[in-house]
Structures are given as C-alpha cells and as structure tokens.
Design an enzyme around this catalytic site. Structure first.
Site, PDB file in Angstrom:
ATOM      1  CB  ALA A 233      -2.218  -3.456   2.770  1.00 27.78           C
ATOM      2  N   GLY A 236       3.276  -4.340   1.393  1.00 22.63           N
ATOM      3  CA  GLY A 236       3.153  -2.910   1.212  1.00 22.63           C
ATOM      4  C   GLY A 236       3.668  -2.313  -0.086  1.00 22.63           C
ATOM      5  CG  ASN A 237       6.832  -3.881  -2.579  1.00 22.24           C
ATOM      6  OD1 ASN A 237       7.442  -3.038  -1.923  1.00 22.24           O
ATOM      7  ND2 ASN A 237       7.350  -5.057  -2.870  1.00 22.24           N
ATOM      8  CE  LYS A 238       0.005  -6.722  -5.626  1.00 20.08           C
ATOM      9  NZ  LYS A 238       0.926  -7.511  -4.776  1.00 20.08           N
ATOM     10  CG  ASP A 256      -1.831  -7.946   6.324  1.00 21.00           C
ATOM     11  OD1 ASP A 256      -1.878  -8.115   5.090  1.00 21.00           O
ATOM     12  OD2 ASP A 256      -1.421  -8.821   7.113  1.00 21.00           O
ATOM     13  CG  ASP A 303      -2.623  -9.200  -4.330  1.00 27.13           C
ATOM     14  OD1 ASP A 303      -2.643  -9.422  -5.538  1.00 27.13           O
ATOM     15  OD2 ASP A 303      -1.810  -9.737  -3.552  1.00 27.13           O
ATOM     16  CB  CYS A 358       1.166 -13.982  -7.085  1.00 25.92           C
ATOM     17  SG  CYS A 358       1.099 -14.473  -5.349  1.00 25.92           S
TER      18      CYS A 358
END
Length: 457
Positions: A233, A236-238, A256, A303, A358
């Site tokens: 995570a 933390g933006n997502k 995390d 992610d 990414c």
C-alpha cells in the site's frame, strides 16, 4: 538540522519510496525550502557520477558514514557552490579533497569529457523530454469536484471545462486548468504549477497524483461497504483513492513491509480523512487468505515493488533514485510479482483484482499476467479495460492498459484486471469499467436507437 542532514534524510526516504521529493521537502519543516529542494535535486541528478567519484576514495569506508550524507557533501564541494558547513563534516571532506579531485579527473578522462555537465548520462538529459501536466485528484472524502473548481476559480485560476482530447492537456498554460477526459475526479494543470503550498493540498482536499497512478483504484471501483485489500500500500495515494470510492464505508486492509513507509502513509491517510483503513506492518505474502478477518474480501489492489522504469523525468519529478533494468533484476522482480499475484488469487471470496506496475518492461507486466492466467484460466478471466483508452497492453493481452509519456502524457504504467468467472456480478465488463464520458455517449446512442425503433412501429 543542517541542510546537508535534511537532504540526506530525504534521499533515504526517497529510496524507501515514501513520497515524491516535493512532498518530502515541503513537509520537512526546513526553513529554506528552495535551497533544500535544489540540493536534493542536484544530488540525485549527479547520483551515478557521485557514486563513481566516491568509490575512488576511502571516504565511506574510513569513517563509516552513510552514503547519502557523503553524496550531498561531495556534490556541494565538487559541483555546487562549495561547502557551507564547518566542524567534522567539512574536515572529513577536506581531508579527502585531493583524492576526490583525482577521482573526478580520472572519471572525465574515462568518459572523454571536459565539463562536469558532460558527465551526466545521455539518458538523464534525454529524459527531460516533454514535461507532464500537473495532475490533482479531488479527494471526495472532503469536498466535491465542483467545490474544488469553484475554490480554484476564486483563487485566480481559470477553468477550461472538461478536456476533449489529450492535446488539450498538453496546451494548458498560466493559471488555466481543466477536468480530465478519462477520470472524473481528476483536475489537470500546466506542468509548472506548484500546488504544494495551496490550501486545497494542505487541507487534504486535493491529492497530487499522476493520472496513471489513479487508474488502479478507479478501475477496481469497490462499492461503499466492501471489504478491500491494498496489498502493497505505501505511500498511500491509491489507498486514499480506494477509501474515497468506498465513501469511507466498509473495511480497507492495507499492508506494507516497511515501517517507515507505513508511518508516512498513516499521516497521509489522516490528512485525507480516511477512517475505514486497517494498516498492518506485514509482508503480504505472509497474510493468511483463510483468516476469518478476510473472509469478506472481494476486491484486491496489487501494486507490487517493480523496477520503476516508467516514472518519467526522475530528475524533474524525482520520486526515487534511478532504477536498474538489468535482466537479472527484472527476472527477480517478476518472480516476486508472480508470487504476489498467485497469493492474492487465493482469497476465497475474491471477485475482482487489479494488478498494476509503474514499469515499462513486459517481464513485469504482460509476462506476469500471462503466467498467472495459464494457471488460473478456469477460475479467472481478463477484463477488457476502458475501450476508449488508446494505449493497450502488448498482444495478445490487449485487454490490459498501458500508459506512457509520449502517448498518454503520464508516467509509464501497466494495469490488468482479473475477474472471477463465477462472480455474481452480471454487468458486462465494458459497461463496468468504461469512463463516465463514454458511458454517457452510449446512453445517448441507445436512447436514439430506441426512439427510431418506436417511430418505425
């Protein structure tokens, strides 16, 4: 704390991918923000050069000082305006002055250059490229898109309406801004717009997040009241985006492995007004899918750690240090990503999973998904995402999305969605995950078709 200690601390936090450099600098509490920002940026720009110069001396080994503090000191001594400190640090650098100068001269001879700037790798200068727009996601836990737009207009910004094409995003200038053409909660500003000191950002009403990074949560789209896992995570933006989509209702489990990243994430979520989260300092691979706590988890956002090769203009946006793309490292990352994906599919009530990176490398993207689908094709299917999105996954996985600087004006990104075949959800995949704009077009088209049919009758 001196500017050198602050800069070294920020470099360490960047290595842990806690946040973007501007965020870390503005939140540092340091008095001279411009000085600190310039020192961090320039040290990162010359990072590879500094490492090679320092390796030609015994500077780090002798005193056992941390590499990042040595980097910022050596940068200012050799490439900056000269050291602005005294005491032990200055004595340390000056003691090795001759060796540092000799190491730098040797490197210039090796690379056949005369100027310091010529030492920068070609990829560094090429990566400056076309600057990306500044994206700001409206945090609907605290405000609405309409109210955010009104506040910005009162603050001197000019709203251009919703963008009709990607070209509209690239043509923004001055204090003009618009709404994104794909994501309804996303506002777009010219690339040089700095919103870190703006009230809306400071109060958590907007979150500075690249457009591509908004795709995973937006496509997963968990409903209010759902139980959701954000597997890797931090920062933390997502996670905050998922909470906004859930209207802070339900349960959002966020894991995390790095405690410092988790601490930074906790602060971010607090500012964003997130209350439905349950954070855990744990390796996702060690989370037991059979634990009753997760018996209602139907949505997972995965992610995982990746090469970061898609992050554009690392010397402009500076989210972390340049990532190696060696074949050996990519294979190791891909193995880890496959393990994470296979583990996520073991949660018994899972309906939908979004996998994203990414990275630009197929080894971390299509290859990982293809390997997973070979083992789970009887239980899960790939969902065709956003039919109106022009940049697709590499064949044959064109159901997936890619994003790039050149085609989408975003960081490089990859997104895939897996859906359980026996899912009770009856919505067609394209209807489920199309953008509001395209859905409205289909609604109008359907209405016209019905009207024509009635007239014929």
């Amino acid at each position: 704390m001196s500017v050198y200690a602050k800069a070294a601390d920020i470099l360490e936090r960047l290595e842990r991918n806690e946040a973007a450099v501007k965020t870390l600098v503005y939140n540092s509490g340091f008095r001279n923000i411009k000085q600190l920002y310039a020192l961090v940026c320039n040290t990162l720009k010359y990072s590879d050069v500094l490492e090679e110069v320092i390796s030609g001396t015994s500077l780090v080994k002798e005193k056992k000082v941390k590499v990042n503090i040595v980097k910022v000191l050596v940068y200012d001594h050799l490439f900056g305006r000269g050291l602005k400190c005294g005491g032990g640090w200055k004595n340390l650098i000056m003691k090795h002055h001759v060796r540092l100068q000799a190491s730098l001269a040797k490197l210039k001879v090796k690379r056949k250059v005369c100027q310091n700037e010529d030492l920068l790798q070609k990829s560094v200068s090429e990566n400056q490229g076309r600057p990306l727009p500044r994206y700001a996601r409206v945090n609907t836990l605290k405000t609405t898109v309409e109210d955010a737009i009104d506040y910005l207009k009162r603050d001197g910004f000019t709203y251009q309406g919703q963008a009709k094409s990607l070209e509209d995003l690239g043509l923004l200038s001055g204090k003009n801004f618009c709404s994104d053409l794909h994501l309804p909660d996303l506002l777009v500003f010219p690339s040089n717009t700095d919103l870190h000191a703006h009230f809306l950002y400071q109060a958590g009403h907007i979150i500075l997040q690249d457009k591509a990074s908004c795709l995973p949560a937006y496509l997963l789209r968990p409903p209010p009241g759902a139980h959701v896992i954000d597997a890797c995570a931090a920062p933390g933006n997502k996670t905050s985006h998922l909470a906004a989509l859930m209207s802070n209702r339900g349960k959002l489990f966020a894991f995390d492995l790095d405690p410092k990243r988790l601490s930074t994430m906790s602060t971010l979520l607090l500012r964003a007004g997130v209350t439905c989260q349950e954070l855990a300092h744990v390796d996702f691979l060690k989370v037991n899918p059979e634990d009753p706590k997760y018996s209602q988890v139907e949505y997972i956002l995965l992610d995982p750690s990746c090469s970061g090769s898609g992050i554009v203009g690392r010397l402009n946006e500076l989210t972390d240090t340049p990532a190696s793309s060696s074949e050996e490292r990519l294979q190791a990352l891909a193995r880890f990503q496959q393990l994470c994906l296979a583990h996520a599919l073991r949660f018994p009530c899972l309906k939908r999973l979004v996998y994203s990176t990414c990275s630009l490398h197929s080894q971390e993207n299509e290859d990982v998904v293809a390997a997973c689908m070979q083992q789970h094709e009887k239980s899960f299917r790939l969902v065709a995402l956003l039919p109106e999105w022009p940049e697709r996954g590499r064949a044959p996985l064109t159901q997936c999305l890619r994003a790039s600087q050149s085609k989408m004006l975003t960081n490089g990104f990859f997104v895939a969605m897996l859906e359980k075949k026996d899912s009770e959800e009856k919505a067609q995949p394209h209807e489920l995950i199309s953008s509001p704009a395209s859905a409205e077009k289909r609604k109008v088209a359907t209405g016209n078709a019905v009207s024509k049919k009635r007239r014929r009758k």
